[in-house]
Write an enzyme that holds these catalytic residues in place. Structure first.
Site, PDB file in Angstrom:
ATOM      1  CE  LYS A 229      -1.801   4.739  -3.424  1.00 29.42           C
ATOM      2  NZ  LYS A 229      -1.993   4.696  -4.884  1.00 29.42           N
ATOM      3  NE  ARG A 264      -7.769   9.143  -5.134  1.00 31.03           N
ATOM      4  CZ  ARG A 264      -7.688   8.165  -4.232  1.00 31.03           C
ATOM      5  NH1 ARG A 264      -6.500   7.770  -3.759  1.00 31.03           N
ATOM      6  NH2 ARG A 264      -8.792   7.580  -3.778  1.00 31.03           N
TER       7      ARG A 264
END
Length: 286
Positions: A229, A264
Site C-alpha cells: 500500500k 492479506r
C-alpha cells in the site's frame, strides 16, 4: 512477548483455527484496475492458475475481488462483479478445498459467490453499504470480515480526519460487531480489519499498526491488509507497488508481533516465511 487469543472461526460448516499461527490470505484481484495487479488475472485461466500457485506457496485462504477499492476507483455494476468472480470461485473449488473469501460490498455478489463455493464474505463496508449483506451471511452461515473505512473509494483519501484514529476505529468495529450479532450472526463467524489505507493518512496507518493490541481487545480475531500500500511507498520511497515487497514484509512481521491473526497479502511465499520466523520467535519454541 505477545500471545494471541485462540479463536475458532466458523465459516459455512468449516472451522478455521486462528491464533496458533499466523494465517496468510492470498489476494486474487480479477479486476482491470486494482492498484497493484489490475488486469493481471482478468482471464479465467490465469486467475485460477494464480490461485492454485498461491495455495502451493502456502496460502491458508484466497480472497477474490471483482471490484477495485483503491483510492479513486470507479464503482462496478453487480452483474459485472458476478461475471468476474463467480466462474473463478467455481473453478478453484473444482481443484482445491482451500477456504475462499469473496471481497465484495454487495449482497447479491456475496450470495452468488457462496453458492459457487466461497466460505467467507470480506466486506470493506462492514455491512453498511448493502442492507441485505448481514442477512446473506446469517442465512448461509458464512464467515465474515468487517472492515473500517472512512468514505467511499472515490473520495476516501481526499482529507481523512480523526481525533484519535485507534479509538475511533476500535469503537466503530465494536459497533459493527454488535450490529452483526443483532442480525443473527454469532461472534464466532466474525473477524475485524482496521482498514489500512482506507480513508487514512500514512500517520493514521502507522498509529493503527501500533495500536493493533487495542483493536484485538474487541474480543475478535484481527486481519491486517497492508500489502504494497501507498504508505509503504511514502516511507521507503518506492513508487511502484511491486517494489514495495520488502516494506510489506516489514509490516507483516510487525503485525504478527502485535497480535494479528491473518495477513492479506500479494506476496504469499515470502510472507509465509516471515510468519514462520516471527511466530517461532514470539512463541518461544521451535
Amino acid at each position: 512477548m505477545k500471545t494471541r487469543q485462540i479463536y475458532h472461526w466458523n465459516c459455512r460448516g468449516r472451522t478455521i483455527v486462528l491464533g496458533e499461527r499466523t494465517l496468510v490470505m492470498g489476494i486474487l484481484n480479477v479486476t482491470p484496475d486494482s492498484f497493484s495487479d489490475g488486469g493481471d488475472f482478468a482471464d479465467l485461466g490465469k486467475a485460477v492458475e494464480h490461485a492454485l500457485e498461491m495455495v502451493e506457496q502456502g496460502a491458508d485462504l484466497i480472497d477474490i475481488g471483482g471490484e477495485s477499492t483503491r483510492p479513486g476507483a470507479a464503482a462496478v455494476a453487480e452483474a459485472d462483479e458476478i461475471r468476474r468472480t463467480v466462474p473463478v470461485i467455481a473453478k478453484i473449488r473444482e481443484h482445491s478445498g482451500i477456504p475462499i473469501s469473496i471481497d465484495t460490498m454487495k449482497a447479491g455478489v456475496a450470495r452468488r459467490a457462496l453458492e459457487a463455493g466461497a466460505d467467507i464474505v470480506n466486506d470493506v463496508s462492514a455491512f453498511e453499504y448493502d442492507a441485505g449483506m448481514a442477512g446473506v451471511v446469517a442465512e448461509t452461515g458464512a464467515g465474515a470480515v468487517l472492515m473500517h473505512k472512512q468514505g467511499m473509494p472515490q473520495t476516501m483519501q481526499d482529507d481523512p480526519t480523526y481525533g484519535n484514529v485507534v479509538e475511533e476505529v476500535r469503537d466503530y468495529l465494536r459497533s459493527r460487531l454488535d450490529f452483526a450479532e443483532q442480525s443473527g450472526i454469532a461472534r464466532s463467524h466474525l473477524v475485524i480489519d482496521p482498514g489500512i489505507g482506507f480513508g487514512k493518512t500514512c500517520a493514521h496507518n502507522l498509529d493503527l499498526l501500533r495500536g493493533l493490541p487495542q483493536l484485538a481487545a474487541c474480543g475478535c480475531p484481527v486481519l491486517v491488509g497492508a500489502s504494497r500500500k501507498r504508505f509503504i511507498g511514502q516511507i521507503t520511497g518506492r513508487e511502484a507497488p511491486a517494489e514495495r515487497r520488502a516494506g510489506s514484509l516489514g509490516v507483516a512481521a510487525w503485525s504478527v508481533r502485535q497480535g494479528a491473526h491473518i495477513l492479506r497479502v500479494h506476496d504469499v511465499i515470502e510472507t509465509c516465511d516471515v510468519c514462520r520466523i516471527t511466530d517461532t520467535l514470539c512463541n518461544g519454541e521451535l
